[in-house]
Enzyme design. Structure first.
Site, PDB file in Angstrom:
ATOM      1  N   SER A   4      -1.539 -19.354   8.131  1.00 42.32           N
ATOM      2  CA  SER A   4      -2.573 -18.358   8.413  1.00 42.32           C
ATOM      3  C   SER A   4      -3.360 -18.607   9.687  1.00 42.32           C
ATOM      4  O   SER A   4      -4.143 -17.739  10.095  1.00 42.32           O
ATOM      5  CB  SER A   4      -3.519 -18.229   7.224  1.00 42.32           C
ATOM      6  OG  SER A   4      -2.871 -17.524   6.188  1.00 42.32           O
ATOM      7  N   LYS A   7      -3.133 -15.902  12.269  1.00 46.80           N
ATOM      8  CA  LYS A   7      -3.976 -14.711  12.266  1.00 46.80           C
ATOM      9  C   LYS A   7      -4.807 -14.620  13.548  1.00 46.80           C
ATOM     10  O   LYS A   7      -5.216 -13.525  13.937  1.00 46.80           O
ATOM     11  CB  LYS A   7      -4.864 -14.684  11.031  1.00 46.80           C
ATOM     12  CG  LYS A   7      -4.091 -14.357   9.752  1.00 46.80           C
ATOM     13  CD  LYS A   7      -5.001 -14.357   8.545  1.00 46.80           C
ATOM     14  CE  LYS A   7      -4.247 -13.953   7.287  1.00 46.80           C
ATOM     15  NZ  LYS A   7      -3.388 -14.997   6.764  1.00 46.80           N
ATOM     16  N   SER A  52      -8.489 -14.302   4.645  1.00 51.59           N
ATOM     17  CA  SER A  52      -7.133 -14.679   5.053  1.00 51.59           C
ATOM     18  C   SER A  52      -6.075 -13.847   4.312  1.00 51.59           C
ATOM     19  O   SER A  52      -5.144 -14.375   3.709  1.00 51.59           O
ATOM     20  CB  SER A  52      -6.903 -16.178   4.822  1.00 51.59           C
ATOM     21  OG  SER A  52      -5.869 -16.633   5.665  1.00 51.59           O
TER      22      SER A  52
END
Length: 169
Positions: A4, A7, A52
């Protein structure tokens, strides 16, 4: 794999390509119940980063498309620059993209320094959205990521702390 933490560049690429129209950009939840309760609702850019939300960023990646994503990952010199060969909505989770801790630090250094081919307004928006804590004279920003490499869990926390004119990444 960056998990993540991807991102961060995914947000920047989405903003630069116009897939993400701005801070108020939102996506409707598809009704599929996922393991993280906070994911099971509509999200805007701020809440998708805060919680997330994987499905949100998978849809952003699909809208960016494999060809544009590959060009942007290369332009950003992100990790091994390899988004090809994996599914467009999973290459940072279970695909070919790899990044070392040192490369994470260098990416964030270039982000803060304005050395990425990204509009300053997009960088500023991202930095504001990943703010974790703030106090008198200091601010902490970051993004987590969690995945597995075989039987071993891999956890990331990448970010920065600014205090009294100094920055630690």
């Amino acid at each position: 794999t960056p998990q993540s933490t991807f991102k961060l560049p995914n947000t920047l690429i989405g903003l630069e390509t116009g897939v993400i129209s701005g801070e108020r950009f939102s996506l409707r939840w598809d009704g599929t119940t996922r393991q993280v309760a906070a994911w099971n609702r509509d999200h805007d850019l701020a809440s998708a980063l805060k919680y997330s939300v994987v499905w949100f960023y998978q849809e952003v990646a699909r809208r960016i498309g494999a060809r544009r994503m590959a060009r942007w990952v290369a332009r950003l010199s992100y990790g091994n620059r390899n988004s090809a060969g994996g599914a467009i909505d999973r290459f940072w989770l279970k695909g070919p993209l790899r990044i070392s801790p040192g490369e994470q630090v260098e990416f964030l250094r270039r982000l803060h320094a304005g050395e990425l081919p990204i509009k300053r307004a997009h960088v500023d928006l991202l930095l504001r959205l990943i703010e974790l804590e703030r106090g008198p004279g200091w601010v902490m920003r970051g993004k987590t990521g969690l995945g597995h490499d075989g039987k071993r869990a891999i956890g990331w926390l990448v970010g920065s702390v600014d205090r009294d004119g100094h920055r630690w990444i």
